[in-house]
Design a protein around this motif. Structure first.
Motif, PDB file in Angstrom:
ATOM      1  N   LEU A 107      41.299 -43.188 -20.514  1.00 19.44           N
ATOM      2  CA  LEU A 107      40.629 -43.630 -20.653  1.00 19.44           C
ATOM      3  C   LEU A 107      39.544 -42.552 -21.235  1.00 19.44           C
ATOM      4  O   LEU A 107      38.035 -42.782 -21.716  1.00 19.44           O
ATOM      5  CB  LEU A 107      39.671 -44.701 -20.222  1.00 19.44           C
ATOM      6  CG  LEU A 107      41.123 -45.825 -19.788  1.00 19.44           C
ATOM      7  CD1 LEU A 107      40.382 -46.738 -18.372  1.00 19.44           C
ATOM      8  CD2 LEU A 107      40.740 -46.614 -21.499  1.00 19.44           C
ATOM      9  N   ARG A 108      39.356 -41.503 -20.588  1.00 20.25           N
ATOM     10  CA  ARG A 108      38.686 -40.203 -21.232  1.00 20.25           C
ATOM     11  C   ARG A 108      38.688 -39.060 -21.940  1.00 20.25           C
ATOM     12  O   ARG A 108      38.540 -37.628 -21.866  1.00 20.25           O
ATOM     13  CB  ARG A 108      39.201 -39.414 -19.546  1.00 20.25           C
ATOM     14  CG  ARG A 108      38.411 -39.681 -17.945  1.00 20.25           C
ATOM     15  CD  ARG A 108      38.678 -38.616 -17.017  1.00 20.25           C
ATOM     16  NE  ARG A 108      37.762 -39.809 -16.144  1.00 20.25           N
ATOM     17  CZ  ARG A 108      37.410 -39.489 -15.062  1.00 20.25           C
ATOM     18  NH1 ARG A 108      38.369 -38.267 -14.605  1.00 20.25           N
ATOM     19  NH2 ARG A 108      37.156 -39.578 -14.072  1.00 20.25           N
ATOM     20  N   THR A 109      39.918 -39.853 -22.872  1.00 22.24           N
ATOM     21  CA  THR A 109      40.477 -39.210 -23.766  1.00 22.24           C
ATOM     22  C   THR A 109      39.461 -39.588 -24.859  1.00 22.24           C
ATOM     23  O   THR A 109      39.756 -40.652 -25.481  1.00 22.24           O
ATOM     24  CB  THR A 109      41.821 -39.030 -24.018  1.00 22.24           C
ATOM     25  OG1 THR A 109      42.998 -39.978 -24.673  1.00 22.24           O
ATOM     26  CG2 THR A 109      42.462 -38.436 -22.977  1.00 22.24           C
ATOM     27  N   LYS A 110      39.292 -38.417 -26.376  1.00 22.30           N
ATOM     28  CA  LYS A 110      38.993 -38.875 -27.139  1.00 22.30           C
ATOM     29  C   LYS A 110      40.664 -39.584 -28.252  1.00 22.30           C
ATOM     30  O   LYS A 110      40.125 -40.771 -29.083  1.00 22.30           O
ATOM     31  CB  LYS A 110      38.655 -37.321 -28.124  1.00 22.30           C
ATOM     32  CG  LYS A 110      37.303 -37.446 -27.722  1.00 22.30           C
ATOM     33  CD  LYS A 110      36.650 -35.887 -28.107  1.00 22.30           C
ATOM     34  CE  LYS A 110      35.856 -35.237 -28.018  1.00 22.30           C
ATOM     35  NZ  LYS A 110      35.884 -34.082 -28.666  1.00 22.30           N
ATOM     36  N   LEU A 111      41.227 -39.728 -28.128  1.00 24.17           N
ATOM     37  CA  LEU A 111      42.509 -39.661 -29.078  1.00 24.17           C
ATOM     38  C   LEU A 111      43.102 -41.770 -28.738  1.00 24.17           C
ATOM     39  O   LEU A 111      42.676 -41.997 -29.760  1.00 24.17           O
ATOM     40  CB  LEU A 111      43.924 -39.049 -28.433  1.00 24.17           C
ATOM     41  CG  LEU A 111      45.189 -39.633 -29.667  1.00 24.17           C
ATOM     42  CD1 LEU A 111      44.808 -39.767 -30.904  1.00 24.17           C
ATOM     43  CD2 LEU A 111      45.788 -38.926 -28.980  1.00 24.17           C
ATOM     44  N   PHE A 112      42.745 -41.633 -26.985  1.00 23.47           N
ATOM     45  CA  PHE A 112      42.465 -42.903 -27.016  1.00 23.47           C
ATOM     46  C   PHE A 112      41.673 -44.077 -28.014  1.00 23.47           C
ATOM     47  O   PHE A 112      41.786 -44.764 -28.293  1.00 23.47           O
ATOM     48  CB  PHE A 112      41.937 -43.065 -25.284  1.00 23.47           C
ATOM     49  CG  PHE A 112      42.194 -44.555 -24.987  1.00 23.47           C
ATOM     50  CD1 PHE A 112      43.457 -45.461 -24.782  1.00 23.47           C
ATOM     51  CD2 PHE A 112      40.851 -45.151 -24.973  1.00 23.47           C
ATOM     52  CE1 PHE A 112      43.275 -46.939 -24.514  1.00 23.47           C
ATOM     53  CE2 PHE A 112      40.221 -46.663 -24.769  1.00 23.47           C
ATOM     54  CZ  PHE A 112      41.637 -47.542 -24.719  1.00 23.47           C
ATOM     55  N   TRP A 113      40.696 -43.717 -28.019  1.00 21.40           N
ATOM     56  CA  TRP A 113      38.978 -44.157 -28.154  1.00 21.40           C
ATOM     57  C   TRP A 113      39.011 -44.334 -29.359  1.00 21.40           C
ATOM     58  O   TRP A 113      38.400 -45.335 -30.163  1.00 21.40           O
ATOM     59  CB  TRP A 113      38.280 -43.242 -27.508  1.00 21.40           C
ATOM     60  CG  TRP A 113      37.193 -43.592 -26.366  1.00 21.40           C
ATOM     61  CD1 TRP A 113      37.729 -42.990 -25.068  1.00 21.40           C
ATOM     62  CD2 TRP A 113      37.428 -44.950 -25.744  1.00 21.40           C
ATOM     63  NE1 TRP A 113      37.501 -43.606 -23.991  1.00 21.40           N
ATOM     64  CE2 TRP A 113      37.175 -44.783 -24.365  1.00 21.40           C
ATOM     65  CE3 TRP A 113      36.695 -46.630 -25.885  1.00 21.40           C
ATOM     66  CZ2 TRP A 113      37.030 -46.148 -23.538  1.00 21.40           C
ATOM     67  CZ3 TRP A 113      36.722 -47.630 -25.137  1.00 21.40           C
ATOM     68  CH2 TRP A 113      36.796 -47.003 -23.455  1.00 21.40           C
ATOM     69  N   ALA A 114      39.571 -43.416 -30.229  1.00 22.14           N
ATOM     70  CA  ALA A 114      40.055 -42.800 -31.858  1.00 22.14           C
ATOM     71  C   ALA A 114      40.850 -44.227 -32.486  1.00 22.14           C
ATOM     72  O   ALA A 114      40.520 -45.103 -33.140  1.00 22.14           O
ATOM     73  CB  ALA A 114      40.214 -41.852 -31.524  1.00 22.14           C
ATOM     74  N   THR A 115      41.753 -43.961 -31.433  1.00 22.26           N
ATOM     75  CA  THR A 115      43.291 -45.143 -31.386  1.00 22.26           C
ATOM     76  C   THR A 115      43.266 -46.583 -30.931  1.00 22.26           C
ATOM     77  O   THR A 115      43.129 -47.505 -32.056  1.00 22.26           O
ATOM     78  CB  THR A 115      44.337 -44.859 -30.442  1.00 22.26           C
ATOM     79  OG1 THR A 115      45.288 -43.670 -30.763  1.00 22.26           O
ATOM     80  CG2 THR A 115      45.381 -45.779 -30.635  1.00 22.26           C
ATOM     81  N   TYR A 116      41.868 -46.895 -30.488  1.00 25.21           N
ATOM     82  CA  TYR A 116      41.055 -47.979 -30.097  1.00 25.21           C
ATOM     83  C   TYR A 116      40.323 -48.647 -31.043  1.00 25.21           C
ATOM     84  O   TYR A 116      40.599 -50.365 -31.415  1.00 25.21           O
ATOM     85  CB  TYR A 116      40.643 -48.089 -28.575  1.00 25.21           C
ATOM     86  CG  TYR A 116      39.909 -49.749 -28.011  1.00 25.21           C
ATOM     87  CD1 TYR A 116      41.295 -50.216 -28.211  1.00 25.21           C
ATOM     88  CD2 TYR A 116      38.890 -49.423 -27.849  1.00 25.21           C
ATOM     89  CE1 TYR A 116      40.803 -51.837 -27.631  1.00 25.21           C
ATOM     90  CE2 TYR A 116      38.502 -51.078 -27.818  1.00 25.21           C
ATOM     91  CZ  TYR A 116      39.790 -52.094 -27.609  1.00 25.21           C
ATOM     92  OH  TYR A 116      39.467 -53.793 -27.142  1.00 25.21           O
ATOM     93  N   VAL A 120      45.805 -53.558 -24.819  1.00 26.39           N
ATOM     94  CA  VAL A 120      46.377 -52.297 -25.264  1.00 26.39           C
ATOM     95  C   VAL A 120      47.148 -50.831 -24.433  1.00 26.39           C
ATOM     96  O   VAL A 120      47.475 -50.191 -24.077  1.00 26.39           O
ATOM     97  CB  VAL A 120      45.308 -52.206 -26.415  1.00 26.39           C
ATOM     98  CG1 VAL A 120      46.309 -50.642 -27.091  1.00 26.39           C
ATOM     99  CG2 VAL A 120      45.531 -53.009 -27.231  1.00 26.39           C
ATOM    100  N   THR A 121      45.126 -51.027 -23.781  1.00 23.07           N
ATOM    101  CA  THR A 121      45.347 -49.998 -22.448  1.00 23.07           C
ATOM    102  C   THR A 121      46.524 -50.071 -21.732  1.00 23.07           C
ATOM    103  O   THR A 121      46.614 -49.044 -21.749  1.00 23.07           O
ATOM    104  CB  THR A 121      43.673 -49.841 -21.834  1.00 23.07           C
ATOM    105  OG1 THR A 121      43.005 -50.381 -23.154  1.00 23.07           O
ATOM    106  CG2 THR A 121      43.585 -48.929 -20.852  1.00 23.07           C
ATOM    107  N   LEU A 122      46.791 -51.546 -21.413  1.00 18.81           N
ATOM    108  CA  LEU A 122      47.472 -50.908 -19.847  1.00 18.81           C
ATOM    109  C   LEU A 122      48.836 -50.883 -20.926  1.00 18.81           C
ATOM    110  O   LEU A 122      49.713 -49.837 -20.130  1.00 18.81           O
ATOM    111  CB  LEU A 122      47.892 -52.611 -19.350  1.00 18.81           C
ATOM    112  CG  LEU A 122      46.709 -53.018 -18.572  1.00 18.81           C
ATOM    113  CD1 LEU A 122      47.391 -54.258 -18.259  1.00 18.81           C
ATOM    114  CD2 LEU A 122      47.104 -51.866 -17.511  1.00 18.81           C
ATOM    115  N   THR A 123      49.453 -50.976 -22.083  1.00 18.23           N
ATOM    116  CA  THR A 123      50.725 -50.755 -22.738  1.00 18.23           C
ATOM    117  C   THR A 123      50.225 -48.962 -22.948  1.00 18.23           C
ATOM    118  O   THR A 123      51.238 -48.935 -23.363  1.00 18.23           O
ATOM    119  CB  THR A 123      50.781 -51.780 -24.402  1.00 18.23           C
ATOM    120  OG1 THR A 123      50.447 -52.623 -23.817  1.00 18.23           O
ATOM    121  CG2 THR A 123      51.859 -50.947 -24.526  1.00 18.23           C
TER     122      THR A 123
END
Length: 128
Positions: free
Chosen positions: A30-39, A86-89
């Motif tokens: 949750l602290r990564t830019k990659l996660f937020w871009a993906t989300y 999505v996040t838990l996966t």
């Protein structure tokens, strides 16, 4: 009588995902830019699909169990469930990858030292 069971479950899904990421498994995605871009990509398509399903009346929600705020026809609660899913996966995926890498390093370290020892023994016997 209004019961916000769906809303409570949605909030719980978000909280569980955040706690598992930051405190339990500590993947910190949750602290990564990659996660937020993906989300951002995931939520875009989620809103399209939810919008179609709820807009056409294929999926309907009891107004007594949701807050009533909708985004692209879908209740806000669906975004919470989507986030949790999505996040838990992704958290589990990252964790399993981390474990696999650790096993590979351990195996590689054990194999390297065994191979080095075996090669050294072979070298000693052939050079006598």
């Amino acid at each position: 009588m209004i019961h916000y069971g769906y809303t409570a479950a949605s909030v719980l899904a978000v909280l569980v995902a955040v706690v598992v990421d930051l405190l339990v498994l500590r993947t910190r995605i949750l602290r990564t830019k990659l996660f937020w871009a993906t989300y951002g990509i995931v939520i875009f398509f989620q809103l399209i699909v939810n919008g179609v399903l709820t807009g056409l009346g294929i999926v309907q929600y009891d107004p007594r169990v949701i807050v009533g705020v909708r985004l692209a026809y879908a209740p806000l609660e669906d975004l919470g469930f989507g986030f949790g899913l999505v996040t838990l996966t992704l958290i589990l995926w990252v964790r399993l990858e981390q474990q696999a890498r650790r096993r590979q390093r351990t195996t590689a370290a054990g194999t390297t030292s065994t191979t080095t020892t075996a090669t050294t023994s072979i070298d000693r016997t052939t050079h006598r």
